[in-house]
Design an enzyme around this catalytic site. Structure first.
Site, PDB file in Angstrom:
ATOM      1  N   ASN A  76       0.864  -1.186   0.000  1.00 22.52           N
ATOM      2  CA  ASN A  76       0.000   0.000   0.000  1.00 22.52           C
ATOM      3  C   ASN A  76       0.899   1.234   0.000  1.00 22.52           C
ATOM      4  OD1 ASN A  76      -1.809   2.052   0.468  1.00 22.52           O
ATOM      5  ND2 ASN A  76      -2.223   1.485   2.605  1.00 22.52           N
ATOM      6  N   LYS A  81       0.112   4.299  -0.228  1.00 18.43           N
ATOM      7  CA  LYS A  81      -0.519   5.495   0.361  1.00 18.43           C
ATOM      8  C   LYS A  81      -0.317   6.700  -0.569  1.00 18.43           C
ATOM      9  CE  LYS A  81       0.421   3.487   4.828  1.00 18.43           C
ATOM     10  NZ  LYS A  81       0.146   3.599   6.236  1.00 18.43           N
ATOM     11  N   HIS A 123      -9.563   1.133   5.099  1.00 18.67           N
ATOM     12  CA  HIS A 123      -8.261   1.333   5.761  1.00 18.67           C
ATOM     13  C   HIS A 123      -8.455   2.283   6.941  1.00 18.67           C
ATOM     14  CE1 HIS A 123      -4.121   2.511   6.477  1.00 18.67           C
ATOM     15  NE2 HIS A 123      -3.752   1.437   5.792  1.00 18.67           N
ATOM     16  N   GLU A 149      -6.788   4.664   8.020  1.00 21.91           N
ATOM     17  CA  GLU A 149      -6.541   6.083   7.712  1.00 21.91           C
ATOM     18  C   GLU A 149      -7.779   6.707   7.066  1.00 21.91           C
ATOM     19  OE1 GLU A 149      -2.880   5.555   5.557  1.00 21.91           O
ATOM     20  OE2 GLU A 149      -1.906   4.961   7.428  1.00 21.91           O
ATOM     21  N   GLU A 154      -5.710  -5.159  10.505  1.00 17.41           N
ATOM     22  CA  GLU A 154      -4.715  -4.116  10.704  1.00 17.41           C
ATOM     23  C   GLU A 154      -4.973  -3.406  12.032  1.00 17.41           C
ATOM     24  OE1 GLU A 154      -2.688  -2.868   6.851  1.00 17.41           O
ATOM     25  OE2 GLU A 154      -4.377  -1.547   7.131  1.00 17.41           O
ATOM     26  N   GLY A 197       2.159   2.009  10.882  1.00 21.76           N
ATOM     27  CA  GLY A 197       3.124   3.103  10.776  1.00 21.76           C
ATOM     28  C   GLY A 197       3.827   3.446  12.076  1.00 21.76           C
ATOM     29  N   SER A 240       3.174  -2.408  10.440  1.00 18.08           N
ATOM     30  CA  SER A 240       4.617  -2.463  10.692  1.00 18.08           C
ATOM     31  C   SER A 240       5.257  -3.785  10.288  1.00 18.08           C
ATOM     32  CB  SER A 240       4.914  -2.126  12.161  1.00 18.08           C
ATOM     33  OG  SER A 240       4.509  -0.791  12.435  1.00 18.08           O
TER      34      SER A 240
END
Ligand code: PEP
Length: 259
Positions: free
Chosen positions: A10, A12, A99, A101, A171, A177, A216
């Site tokens: 991904n 991003k 996701h 985010e 996730e 991250g 991660s």
């Protein structure tokens, strides 16, 4: 039942077209359909602006193209949005939805995830449906309830055929991250929970649905995660932006397991 592994990068909101082409070419040139006899499927999810040229560059290779989001309507007056059919048109095979985010920064709800996933399937593509708890939810003992409610709403109305064509990504929000990967036991616990839920709702198809871990993932922790019985692959963010690091993850059979 053996499930083929799937590793998805991904990207991003990183990479211009030129940078993306360079990275995609390096991945394409070094990716084989099997690693030490095990089938490993690879997909990359560049930003929208780079999908078409990268899709062209990947033609004839085993690396699949994925998008990071889409809207659920097929077409219309929806300024700024992109439909699943448009993503199919530029060569995508997968679309990431839900996701964290997008959930946290753009207000994506489980109901929206459900509409998007159905639109993606209708367009002949596979949704990668992300679920995961925050640290606060985990600390409050709410992890299981959070995962189940995301699945119940995100997969509402799914048939077993729709589930079969879908990918679930676990996730944990606290691991994305942050450099704080879930332990192999934490990952396996939640992956098993997801598979049990799918089995209870949809039956035997649960055994063939791929469940990816994301958060991660690095070359030094992928082998331990992939050794878990219900971990079928990975959704990789930061470590997918450099060819060498991503390819080490893809070749996880050769990577040292340190966690
Ligand atoms: C992600 O964005 O899906 C992700 C897992 O990011 P990272 O690998 O950087 O934690």
């Amino acid at each position: 039942m053996s499930r083929s592994a799937l590793i998805v990068g991904n990207w991003k909101m990183y990479k211009t077209v030129a940078e993306g082409l360079e990275l995609a070419t390096a991945i394409k040139n070094a990716t084989a359909p099997t690693v030490r006899g095990r089938e490993i499927a690879v997909a990359i999810a560049p930003p929208f602006t780079a999908l078409y040229p990268i899709g062209k560059r990947l033609e004839g290779s085993t690396v699949a193209l994925a998008a990071q989001d889409c809207f659920w309507e097929a077409q219309g007056a929806f300024t700024g949005e992109v439909s699943a059919a448009m993503l199919a048109d530029v060569g995508c095979r997968f679309v990431i939805v839900g996701h964290s985010e997008r959930r946290q920064q753009f207000g994506e709800t489980d109901a929206a995830v459900n509409l998007k996933a159905k639109a993606i399937l209708k367009a002949g593509l596979s949704p990668i449906i992300c679920v995961g708890e925050t640290e606060k939810e985990r600390d409050a003992g709410e992890m299981r309830g959070r995962i189940i409610s995301q699945l119940a709403e995100g997969l509402f109305g799914f048939t077993s055929e729709m589930a079969q064509r879908s990918v679930i990504a676990y996730e944990p929000v606290w691991a994305i991250g942050t450099g704080r990967v879930a332990t192999t036991e934490q990952a396996q616990e939640v992956h098993a929970l997801i598979r049990q839920y799918l089995h209870a709702q949809l039956g035997e198809v649960a055994q063939s649905v791929r469940i990816l871990y994301g958060g991660s993932v690095k070359p030094n922790n992928i082998a331990g995660l992939m050794a878990q019985p219900d971990v079928d692959g990975a959704l990789v963010g930061g470590a997918s932006l450099r060819a060498e690091e991503f390819l080490q993850i893809v070749r996880f059979h050769e990577a040292p397991a340190t966690s």
